[in-house]
Design a protein around this motif. Sequence first.
Motif, mmCIF file in Angstrom:
data_model
loop_
_atom_site.group_PDB
_atom_site.id
_atom_site.type_symbol
_atom_site.label_atom_id
_atom_site.label_comp_id
_atom_site.label_asym_id
_atom_site.label_seq_id
_atom_site.Cartn_x
_atom_site.Cartn_y
_atom_site.Cartn_z
ATOM 1 N N PRO A 40 43.698 52.965 79.720
ATOM 2 C CA PRO A 40 43.017 53.654 80.832
ATOM 3 C C PRO A 40 43.288 55.157 80.859
ATOM 4 C CG PRO A 40 44.117 51.660 81.616
ATOM 5 C CD PRO A 40 44.597 51.899 80.209
ATOM 6 N N GLN A 41 44.421 55.591 80.300
ATOM 7 C CA GLN A 41 44.734 57.012 80.301
ATOM 8 C C GLN A 41 43.817 57.806 79.372
ATOM 9 O OE1 GLN A 41 46.915 58.151 82.520
ATOM 10 N NE2 GLN A 41 47.209 56.015 83.144
ATOM 11 N N LEU A 42 43.100 57.115 78.474
ATOM 12 C CA LEU A 42 42.190 57.798 77.548
ATOM 13 C C LEU A 42 40.725 57.546 77.882
ATOM 14 C CD1 LEU A 42 44.054 57.111 74.182
ATOM 15 C CD2 LEU A 42 44.112 59.180 75.582
ATOM 16 N N THR A 43 40.464 56.768 78.925
ATOM 17 C CA THR A 43 39.078 56.426 79.270
ATOM 18 C C THR A 43 38.260 57.674 79.597
ATOM 19 O OG1 THR A 43 39.788 54.273 80.105
ATOM 20 C CG2 THR A 43 37.616 55.042 80.772
ATOM 21 N N ASP A 44 38.817 58.562 80.427
ATOM 22 C CA ASP A 44 38.078 59.771 80.804
ATOM 23 C C ASP A 44 37.729 60.619 79.582
ATOM 24 O OD1 ASP A 44 38.145 59.035 83.418
ATOM 25 O OD2 ASP A 44 39.507 60.611 84.099
ATOM 26 N N LEU A 45 38.685 60.748 78.666
ATOM 27 C CA LEU A 45 38.424 61.544 77.462
ATOM 28 C C LEU A 45 37.276 60.953 76.666
ATOM 29 C CD1 LEU A 45 39.090 63.747 75.402
ATOM 30 C CD2 LEU A 45 40.801 62.175 74.425
ATOM 31 N N LEU A 46 37.311 59.648 76.440
ATOM 32 C CA LEU A 46 36.265 59.010 75.636
ATOM 33 C C LEU A 46 34.909 59.078 76.334
ATOM 34 C CD1 LEU A 46 38.370 55.945 74.447
ATOM 35 C CD2 LEU A 46 37.642 57.893 73.054
ATOM 36 N N LEU A 47 34.898 58.929 77.654
ATOM 37 C CA LEU A 47 33.640 59.072 78.393
ATOM 38 C C LEU A 47 33.124 60.500 78.285
ATOM 39 C CD1 LEU A 47 34.489 57.024 81.608
ATOM 40 C CD2 LEU A 47 32.844 56.385 79.839
ATOM 41 N N GLY A 48 34.017 61.469 78.385
ATOM 42 C CA GLY A 48 33.609 62.871 78.269
ATOM 43 C C GLY A 48 33.063 63.199 76.896
ATOM 44 N N LEU A 49 33.522 62.483 75.870
ATOM 45 C CA LEU A 49 33.010 62.690 74.512
ATOM 46 C C LEU A 49 31.684 61.974 74.279
ATOM 47 C CD1 LEU A 49 36.311 62.373 72.425
ATOM 48 C CD2 LEU A 49 35.087 64.469 73.056
ATOM 49 N N GLY A 50 31.262 61.175 75.264
ATOM 50 C CA GLY A 50 29.964 60.513 75.166
ATOM 51 C C GLY A 50 29.997 59.058 74.780
ATOM 52 N N LEU A 51 31.183 58.446 74.698
ATOM 53 C CA LEU A 51 31.264 57.033 74.333
ATOM 54 C C LEU A 51 30.714 56.160 75.456
ATOM 55 C CD1 LEU A 51 32.394 55.082 72.111
ATOM 56 C CD2 LEU A 51 34.430 54.861 73.555
ATOM 57 N N GLN A 52 29.899 55.168 75.085
ATOM 58 C CA GLN A 52 29.294 54.289 76.086
ATOM 59 C C GLN A 52 29.579 52.819 75.832
ATOM 60 O OE1 GLN A 52 25.133 55.524 75.902
ATOM 61 N NE2 GLN A 52 25.448 56.910 77.628
ATOM 62 N N GLN A 69 32.614 66.394 80.535
ATOM 63 C CA GLN A 69 32.250 66.881 79.197
ATOM 64 C C GLN A 69 32.992 68.150 78.805
ATOM 65 O OE1 GLN A 69 27.979 67.144 78.968
ATOM 66 N NE2 GLN A 69 27.702 64.938 79.257
ATOM 67 N N ASP A 70 33.025 69.136 79.695
ATOM 68 C CA ASP A 70 33.698 70.390 79.350
ATOM 69 C C ASP A 70 35.191 70.178 79.136
ATOM 70 O OD1 ASP A 70 31.311 71.735 79.467
ATOM 71 O OD2 ASP A 70 31.612 72.507 81.503
ATOM 72 N N TRP A 71 35.800 69.362 80.017
ATOM 73 C CA TRP A 71 37.232 69.096 79.857
ATOM 74 C C TRP A 71 37.503 68.383 78.535
ATOM 75 C CZ3 TRP A 71 39.453 64.091 79.822
ATOM 76 C CH2 TRP A 71 40.848 64.079 79.731
ATOM 77 N N ALA A 72 36.658 67.421 78.183
ATOM 78 C CA ALA A 72 36.846 66.696 76.931
ATOM 79 C C ALA A 72 36.750 67.640 75.741
ATOM 80 C CB ALA A 72 35.816 65.575 76.806
#
Length: 622
Positions: free
Chosen positions: A547-559, A584-587
């Motif tokens: 879960p700690q990497l979910t935001d990063l992967l979502l920001g990179l566009g993973l669906q 997106q910008d944070w990622a």
Amino acid sequence: MTNQRIKGIAVSRGIAIGRAMVLGREALQVKHYLVAPAQVEAELQRLQRGFTLALAELRRIQLRIEGDPASAELHALLDVHAMLLEDEALREGAEAVVRARRYNAEWALLHQLGELAREFDAMDDSYLRERKADLEQIVGWVVRCMRMPTDSPSGSTPPPGPLGQALSAMQPPQTAHADAGDGAASPPAQPFIVVAHDLGPADMLHFRLDAFAGFVADTGGQTSHTAIVARSMDIPAVVGTREASRRIHQDDMLIVYADVGLVIVNPDAQTLQAYRLLQEELAQVRQRQQSLLHTPSVTRDGQAIALLANVELPGDCTAALRSGAAGIGLFRSEFLFMGRHGALPDEQEQYTAYRDALLAMEGLPVTIRTVDIGADKALDGHAVARHRQEHSAMGLRAIRWSLSSPEMFRTQLRALLRAAEHGPLSILFPMLAQLSEIRLVLQLLEQARQQLRDAQVSFGPVRVGAMIEVPAAALMIEQFLEHFDFVSIGTNDLTQYTLAVDRADESVAHLFDATHPAVLRLIAQVIAAGRSCGKPVCLCGEMAGDPQLTDLLLGLGLQSFSMHPAQLLAVKERVLAADTAALQDWAQSVLQSREPQSLLAQHQSPLPAAPMPDATAPAATD
């Protein structure tokens, strides 16, 4: 000594607090002697009787848990053990030793175990390598069965394992798991926590029937069957501690913090109180997450995210459905091939297993990866030493092994195509790195279709995908996407190969880092390429369930994420709280950072988190 800390491998979640029930190591001690030539046949009969009784007892245990959805993984574990018992390599190998050397049956069986254990040690794939523990467990079971009096009826129950023996002397309290988040009544203050060198399937059954608070084991890893069963039964467990059964004494007070693989022995009052508070907070978090089971996985800005499950066996599909998975993102077909020693599964056996998985998922999509094993030499037992010296992680494994045996590969492909009649099926090819491999894979798939047409055997449509786990594949992703309907990123191997770190080698395991800038950039490149050409990209490595990497992967566009079922609700909670446009910008800043770990650590999640009770507790080991 208070607050003694023992570190192990995190394989489940929750906190258990209670008194230690330490089981003896019960090393498999057998007598070594030679039998007279006239006694060889009787010794062979005793060996056969041991196998027969052990198999019968496995089937009896399965009947006891038949129909219990919470025991699906335990049932599947027993299936694997039964398959090993029925495998000719173990029994016939021991029989050959009795005939040739006139060893007594127990000695011959241990001799054959040693031969097979070396083959398992040579395998690169961690799931297959850890099946050695299953083999050791069933050999112990067979030996106990052989020790039964010869006048015992064939249906007699063999002597119990170490946990069964302990229970016969001391019945633990009937209590719910200490971290239960389903509204169950609070357990007594001091339930029992089992501490053992290893736990077999009969021992695991007691967790289903006697409801211990948790367990600690010296052996095991992320893909060991004890770990799989612990996750499926939601038991706080720490494995791979090495010496816990020696360092912990009977009736010691224990804290088992399963989420981070930590055991605290004889905590002081302050530590105990801190972990009781954390236990309550984690229970609240889990209750909150459980309420999301039927909530669609959609971000705040309206992005639908597919949350899928990784499974090892057809029986695991039950847990996937219970977790709310939208399908199976990775079904590992290796279990069909392990321990066969040349007698590979035929088309019908494979078809039946794949069909059962599709039917179990009730119309949801299933992605099955073709066999991904360490090397062909590890399966048939030849040249094992040479294989280990050549470092099989970069040798004849996965798709390379399949392509080296086209008829075997076509057999698997035909079975998959036939199974596709029973539900939406995708075929995933592992470890592709060359365009020549891609062309050959697709050619063999078409040959398998034509063979079915010629035999007038019906089959269904399939989607085809490639595992992106070799840096070359990530760098050539645009060319890969020209040939495949989708790709799946295997972050475990991608990290291993990118950083030249063997994650199974403890001397360099600390260098394994899936958030290394090079790894993150390869992942981002694959996701961007998939979005650019409108083809799905799934991530099915350990990162997907963190879960700690979910935001990063979502920001990179993973669906599309695929993970162990037990991790799904925690990831869903992150998904529901996320705004992908805002991320997106944070990622991208994480992606461009020389030290992305620091930005990830600073990232403030919108969700309440249960803090660590003190700064000295270690991080998770996943």
